[in-house]
Design a protein around this motif. Sequence first.
Motif, PDB file in Angstrom:
ATOM      1  N   LEU A 116       8.098 -11.018   8.832  1.00 21.41           N
ATOM      2  CA  LEU A 116       7.730 -12.214   9.603  1.00 21.41           C
ATOM      3  C   LEU A 116       7.552 -13.418   8.692  1.00 21.41           C
ATOM      4  O   LEU A 116       7.980 -14.522   9.022  1.00 21.41           O
ATOM      5  N   ALA A 117       6.923 -13.198   7.533  1.00 20.58           N
ATOM      6  CA  ALA A 117       6.726 -14.321   6.609  1.00 20.58           C
ATOM      7  C   ALA A 117       8.062 -14.858   6.134  1.00 20.58           C
ATOM      8  O   ALA A 117       8.277 -16.077   6.086  1.00 20.58           O
ATOM      9  N   PHE A 119      10.786 -14.585   7.730  1.00 18.91           N
ATOM     10  CA  PHE A 119      11.429 -15.266   8.859  1.00 18.91           C
ATOM     11  C   PHE A 119      10.963 -16.717   8.935  1.00 18.91           C
ATOM     12  O   PHE A 119      11.766 -17.620   9.189  1.00 18.91           O
ATOM     13  N   GLY A 120       9.664 -16.918   8.696  1.00 18.46           N
ATOM     14  CA  GLY A 120       9.154 -18.288   8.644  1.00 18.46           C
ATOM     15  C   GLY A 120       9.868 -19.093   7.576  1.00 18.46           C
ATOM     16  O   GLY A 120      10.263 -20.239   7.795  1.00 18.46           O
ATOM     17  N   LEU A 121      10.088 -18.459   6.425  1.00 18.61           N
ATOM     18  CA  LEU A 121      10.813 -19.131   5.341  1.00 18.61           C
ATOM     19  C   LEU A 121      12.246 -19.449   5.765  1.00 18.61           C
ATOM     20  O   LEU A 121      12.764 -20.536   5.482  1.00 18.61           O
ATOM     21  N   ALA A 122      12.867 -18.489   6.467  1.00 18.99           N
ATOM     22  CA  ALA A 122      14.240 -18.711   6.931  1.00 18.99           C
ATOM     23  C   ALA A 122      14.304 -19.926   7.855  1.00 18.99           C
ATOM     24  O   ALA A 122      15.192 -20.773   7.725  1.00 18.99           O
ATOM     25  N   MET A 123      13.336 -20.014   8.781  1.00 11.62           N
ATOM     26  CA  MET A 123      13.283 -21.176   9.681  1.00 11.62           C
ATOM     27  C   MET A 123      13.139 -22.457   8.882  1.00 11.62           C
ATOM     28  O   MET A 123      13.781 -23.472   9.170  1.00 11.62           O
ATOM     29  N   LEU A 124      12.269 -22.397   7.886  1.00 12.92           N
ATOM     30  CA  LEU A 124      11.999 -23.576   7.075  1.00 12.92           C
ATOM     31  C   LEU A 124      13.264 -24.030   6.341  1.00 12.92           C
ATOM     32  O   LEU A 124      13.651 -25.191   6.423  1.00 12.92           O
TER      33      LEU A 124
ATOM     34  N   MET B 253      12.845 -14.225  18.741  1.00  7.88           N
ATOM     35  CA  MET B 253      11.809 -14.397  17.734  1.00  7.88           C
ATOM     36  C   MET B 253      10.610 -15.154  18.298  1.00  7.88           C
ATOM     37  O   MET B 253       9.493 -14.956  17.855  1.00  7.88           O
ATOM     38  N   VAL B 256       7.930 -12.956  19.506  1.00  2.00           N
ATOM     39  CA  VAL B 256       7.175 -12.317  18.425  1.00  2.00           C
ATOM     40  C   VAL B 256       6.250 -13.326  17.762  1.00  2.00           C
ATOM     41  O   VAL B 256       5.059 -13.065  17.574  1.00  2.00           O
ATOM     42  N   LEU B 257       6.804 -14.486  17.419  1.00  4.76           N
ATOM     43  CA  LEU B 257       6.051 -15.423  16.590  1.00  4.76           C
ATOM     44  C   LEU B 257       4.854 -16.011  17.327  1.00  4.76           C
ATOM     45  O   LEU B 257       3.785 -16.161  16.737  1.00  4.76           O
ATOM     46  N   ILE B 260       2.213 -13.300  17.334  1.00  5.30           N
ATOM     47  CA  ILE B 260       1.658 -13.073  15.992  1.00  5.30           C
ATOM     48  C   ILE B 260       0.788 -14.260  15.590  1.00  5.30           C
ATOM     49  O   ILE B 260      -0.296 -14.095  15.034  1.00  5.30           O
ATOM     50  N   PHE B 300       6.753 -25.319  11.931  1.00  2.00           N
ATOM     51  CA  PHE B 300       6.466 -24.016  12.512  1.00  2.00           C
ATOM     52  C   PHE B 300       6.702 -22.900  11.485  1.00  2.00           C
ATOM     53  O   PHE B 300       5.895 -21.968  11.362  1.00  2.00           O
ATOM     54  N   GLY B 301       7.799 -23.028  10.725  1.00  2.00           N
ATOM     55  CA  GLY B 301       8.071 -22.042   9.681  1.00  2.00           C
ATOM     56  C   GLY B 301       6.932 -21.964   8.685  1.00  2.00           C
ATOM     57  O   GLY B 301       6.483 -20.878   8.314  1.00  2.00           O
ATOM     58  N   ILE B 304       3.929 -20.239  10.194  1.00  2.00           N
ATOM     59  CA  ILE B 304       4.121 -18.784  10.254  1.00  2.00           C
ATOM     60  C   ILE B 304       3.872 -18.150   8.886  1.00  2.00           C
ATOM     61  O   ILE B 304       3.162 -17.145   8.758  1.00  2.00           O
TER      62      ILE B 304
END
Lengths: 305, 340
Positions: A116-117, A119-124, B253, B256-257, B260, B300-301, B304
């Motif tokens: 998940l972390a 994934f956050g980086l991927a979004m960023l 996603m 999920v996000l 979470i 948002f990234g 997270i």
Amino acid sequence: MGAFGSPIHCSQRLLFVHSMETVLQVLIDGILSGLLYALVAAGLCLIWGVMDVINFAHGEFLMVAMYVSYWLGFLAGVDPLVSVLAAGAFVFLLGVLTYQLIVKYTVGKPPLAALLATFGLAMLIKNFCLNRFSPNFRILSDTWLGDKTYHLGELIIPIPQLVTGIIALLVIGLVYALINSTRFGWAVQATAMDKEAAELMGINTERIYLLIFGIGGACVGIAGGIMPTYLAVHPEVGSLFGLIAFICVAMGGFGSIPGALFAGLLVGVVESFAGFYIAPVFKYVAVFGLYLAVVAFRRKGLFGW
Amino acid sequence: MVNPTKNRIFGKDAVWLLFIAVVAVLPLVPGFADNSFRMHVFILILLYASMAQAWNILGGYCGQVSFGHSVFFGIGAYGAAMALVTYGTAPWPGILIGMAAAGLVAVVISYPCFKLSGHYFAIATFAIVEIFFRMFQVWDWIGGAIGLDYPVIEEGLWNLVWYSKTGYYYFALILFVIVFGVVRWLEGHRFGYYMKAVREGQETAESLGVNSAMVKLTAMAISAVLTALCGVFFVQYNLRVDPSMVISLDMAMKFVLITILGGAGTLLGPLAGAAVLIPLQEYTRAFWGGLGGGIDLIIFGLIIILMVIKQPAGIVGIFQGIRQRIAKARGKGGAEIGTP
């Protein structure tokens, strides 16, 4: 088939099917893209095998490498064959930073925390590139390899993809040798098997993790470095490659580099044949269906334990 | 505070009833409903809280982190849209068929998926999303990649379409009450405890006589059916649907996000997550517009990443931490409350 609309007319298709050259051509295309997938997957596989972590930003690492190579080519006129080194080094650093700033803190948290972390980086990363570089498709023209092809009888082998494939085999071989026949590699294997025991033996596991994340990044960086020669770069390009890499790694088996190579080739060939003989839109359906079929019978992948 | 049973009935549920009552009367307050953008944000918060709560049944309470819920979402959305657009009837039969289909698909894909664990399960659910996404894109019967566009139709309950935001606002509130009500009921029910037992340790749960395969399958089916219901709202609100709107990985996603971010496995978590994320998303988009493409997702990234690293229990976990700290300070003596 009627509902889905067949793109190739029936009589035409019969003609294709019966030509041996066509089969070989489709096979070659599949193998070449399979080698690329294998190289992307190898980096992920290393990280997964050693740390039991899925780096969800892996596809975005590829995209970053492609942008590095593209901008070096576009602004400084450096050929992708040279900037592949810069891309590899850049993503090595990106991997190291990712471990140091993010993944390190997910150890000991719930199993999917790292996923998940990252994934956050991927979004960023994805949206940063979208914001800075716009969603435009960019491709380098006039590179050394360019649109060159090699004719082998009736068969056409695209040179850029061929070179990518050769580099992929070299890098995968190198990583495999590094893990299996160097002191560093033995330390990596020990860390993967039992972290605490490895620490008691005097292995600095923290440093191993750091380097593994870096090397995993470098693999995908090298793959991304060559790609702008023949594939357009845009902020979404990494997503699909990332997913295919997950499939390859999971199908090949937990942390098995030969497994990832085999799975990459299998995915490439299945994709190529399904795309040609069924319909282009079905190639990924076939690939993801193949994964489900494989794990339904072998839960830990083909080479897993 | 003295009687825990009393506290549970009149404490927790009373807060929820009060919340629902306040949300229900908000549009009647002068000056609230005339800002249609604010209404839109509230509607989306209710929708995404419901979606995340539906996911929470399987992912939070039962501990099976699925990245494939956009499939059920899409099936629900397409059910309603097909009935309305293709067959020209009210969406109701489509809603029922869509929910049933989502439940059926959930059960069918559960069979191979639940054999897998950890990352293999996660990747299998990604693969399922991709398969459905690409199949829906080329499936002519349901409009292919172009999707289905709603015609101009009469507003009201029969068509589940309204011309004003207020109608959708109450529709979203009803959806919210249904989904949260089901989860609240499950929490106190025997099945809720089974799910938590499976989450905490499948082998242990089985040794105590819990049929873990059945529990996971049931949780998946309930979760999928409720997710499909959320999909119905989504399509009725947007008045069009295409595969990339509903069955994308990004949508998967979000389920999920949000959960979470808010706190998985808690009743409040999905609402807290949606209440933070949705205004962030909508207001950054409104503020920067086309120029700031992706800024909301960059923020948002970051959130997270920070949340997973610093506070895996989510926003609810932060509140619990504060409450514990206050309780501790009170225990030591009132004088220390101000000095944490």
